[in-house]
Design a protein around this motif. Structure first.
Motif, mmCIF file in Angstrom:
data_model
loop_
_atom_site.group_PDB
_atom_site.id
_atom_site.type_symbol
_atom_site.label_atom_id
_atom_site.label_comp_id
_atom_site.label_asym_id
_atom_site.label_seq_id
_atom_site.Cartn_x
_atom_site.Cartn_y
_atom_site.Cartn_z
ATOM 1 N N GLN A 193 -6.366 7.766 -3.279
ATOM 2 C CA GLN A 193 -5.222 7.446 -4.133
ATOM 3 C C GLN A 193 -5.563 7.673 -5.596
ATOM 4 O O GLN A 193 -4.792 8.273 -6.348
ATOM 5 C CB GLN A 193 -4.782 5.991 -3.945
ATOM 6 N N ARG A 194 -6.726 7.196 -5.980
ATOM 7 C CA ARG A 194 -7.098 7.289 -7.388
ATOM 8 C C ARG A 194 -7.202 8.752 -7.822
ATOM 9 O O ARG A 194 -6.676 9.135 -8.869
ATOM 10 C CB ARG A 194 -8.437 6.574 -7.611
ATOM 11 N N LEU A 217 -17.072 -1.985 -3.525
ATOM 12 C CA LEU A 217 -17.303 -1.621 -2.128
ATOM 13 C C LEU A 217 -18.504 -0.686 -2.012
ATOM 14 O O LEU A 217 -19.382 -0.881 -1.167
ATOM 15 C CB LEU A 217 -16.063 -0.922 -1.561
ATOM 16 N N GLU A 235 -13.303 0.103 -5.785
ATOM 17 C CA GLU A 235 -14.079 1.181 -5.169
ATOM 18 C C GLU A 235 -15.561 0.981 -5.500
ATOM 19 O O GLU A 235 -16.424 1.086 -4.631
ATOM 20 C CB GLU A 235 -13.585 2.499 -5.754
ATOM 21 N N ARG A 241 0.838 -1.206 0.000
ATOM 22 C CA ARG A 241 0.000 0.000 0.000
ATOM 23 C C ARG A 241 0.866 1.246 0.000
ATOM 24 O O ARG A 241 0.545 2.239 -0.656
ATOM 25 C CB ARG A 241 -0.947 0.006 1.205
ATOM 26 N N GLU A 288 -13.075 2.409 0.973
ATOM 27 C CA GLU A 288 -13.514 3.134 -0.220
ATOM 28 C C GLU A 288 -12.823 4.500 -0.261
ATOM 29 O O GLU A 288 -12.316 4.921 -1.303
ATOM 30 C CB GLU A 288 -15.023 3.321 -0.112
ATOM 31 N N LEU A 302 -6.589 -1.174 7.647
ATOM 32 C CA LEU A 302 -6.736 -1.542 6.241
ATOM 33 C C LEU A 302 -6.135 -2.910 5.957
ATOM 34 O O LEU A 302 -6.620 -3.651 5.107
ATOM 35 C CB LEU A 302 -6.076 -0.485 5.356
ATOM 36 N N ALA A 325 0.944 7.117 -6.417
ATOM 37 C CA ALA A 325 -0.216 7.962 -6.732
ATOM 38 C C ALA A 325 0.218 9.407 -6.926
ATOM 39 O O ALA A 325 -0.462 10.188 -7.580
ATOM 40 C CB ALA A 325 -1.251 7.870 -5.616
ATOM 41 N N TRP A 371 -10.007 5.438 1.165
ATOM 42 C CA TRP A 371 -8.574 5.318 0.907
ATOM 43 C C TRP A 371 -8.335 5.133 -0.582
ATOM 44 O O TRP A 371 -7.521 5.838 -1.188
ATOM 45 C CB TRP A 371 -7.991 4.148 1.694
ATOM 46 N N LEU A 372 -9.082 4.182 -1.173
ATOM 47 C CA LEU A 372 -8.925 3.924 -2.605
ATOM 48 C C LEU A 372 -9.206 5.179 -3.415
ATOM 49 O O LEU A 372 -8.439 5.543 -4.307
ATOM 50 C CB LEU A 372 -9.871 2.800 -3.040
ATOM 51 N N GLY A 373 -10.289 5.831 -3.082
ATOM 52 C CA GLY A 373 -10.685 7.027 -3.818
ATOM 53 C C GLY A 373 -9.617 8.103 -3.720
ATOM 54 O O GLY A 373 -9.302 8.766 -4.709
ATOM 55 N N LEU A 416 -8.208 0.256 -9.065
ATOM 56 C CA LEU A 416 -8.663 0.974 -7.876
ATOM 57 C C LEU A 416 -10.134 1.339 -8.029
ATOM 58 O O LEU A 416 -10.950 1.107 -7.127
ATOM 59 C CB LEU A 416 -7.860 2.270 -7.685
ATOM 60 N N LEU A 450 -16.191 -0.619 5.188
ATOM 61 C CA LEU A 450 -16.309 -0.515 3.736
ATOM 62 C C LEU A 450 -16.060 0.922 3.310
ATOM 63 O O LEU A 450 -15.269 1.203 2.399
ATOM 64 C CB LEU A 450 -17.702 -0.925 3.268
#
Lengths: 109, 109
Positions: free
Chosen positions: B86-87, A83, A80, A18, B80, B5, A25, B82-84, A76, B76
DNA sequence: GAGTTGGTTATCCATGTGGCTAACTATCTG
DNA sequence: CAGATAGTTAGCCACATGGATAACCAACTC
């Protein structure tokens, strides 16, 4: 049965990996760039990088002797989505239950 | 170092466990309800359920001899996020790079 | 109270994972 | 060319994980 999500989540379930994603990123970087802050031996670190790549989370391009890594955003977004879908489903249920409870409450009064 | 996480993603990295989450997103269910469609032996299945619970992804309440499982939405949402994050970071970089490229293009012409 | 149903515990086993060191290749740089 | 730098490969080890059986407990049901 071996869903895309399988390898994705497995790839994200490790703090070292991670951290790599978090760093990438913010822009591309080389293997040693990423490795530097880590206390881990390079070969061990490399295995993490390779796992990320074979999970399709990053791409790499080798120029000369250095290897530049790039994040791949699509997976990703996919995770997302999954989820979010589950979460919204559940929250929708909650809302409807609450509405029902309130309706019954009103009727009782 | 053992982030929330960590356990979350590890928990989601298994199709059996994701199937449980998918099912529970549509409402509570008992252990055997969830197990029925599965070809797996019950004790093996139970281990998955227990892992989900100790990862904080589900809660359970035992009434009589049956155990009712409920999904826990907060984790969840956290993943979500965290992913968002980074993206979006990455996509923002891309946008700025593209803008830069276009600016240079205009200047050249 | 005998049987059934819903979970649970205890082992066991094969495989996967994450770390290491040692040794190697390949590409710069002086 | 000699050395340094950037990755890579091979092999080793401890431990976690995912599956199975067997045996058990606890509550219903008749």
């Amino acid at each position: 049965m071996d869903n895309q999500l399988d390898t994705f989540f497995a790839a994200m379930a490790d703090p070292t990996r991670r951290a790599v994603i978090e760093r990438l990123a913010q822009g591309p970087a080389s293997v040693t760039d990423l490795h530097d802050p880590s206390a881990m031996a390079l070969p061990s670190f490399l295995k993490h990088v390779n796992r990320l790549e074979s999970a399709g989370l990053i791409r790499s391009e080798k120029t000369g002797r250095t290897r530049i890594l790039n994040i791949e955003a699509a997976p990703l977004a996919q995770a997302e989505d999954w989820l979010g879908r589950q979460r919204r489903l559940w929250e929708g249920k909650l809302d409807r239950l609450q509405a029902l409870a309130e309706a019954m409450e009103r009727r009782k009064l």
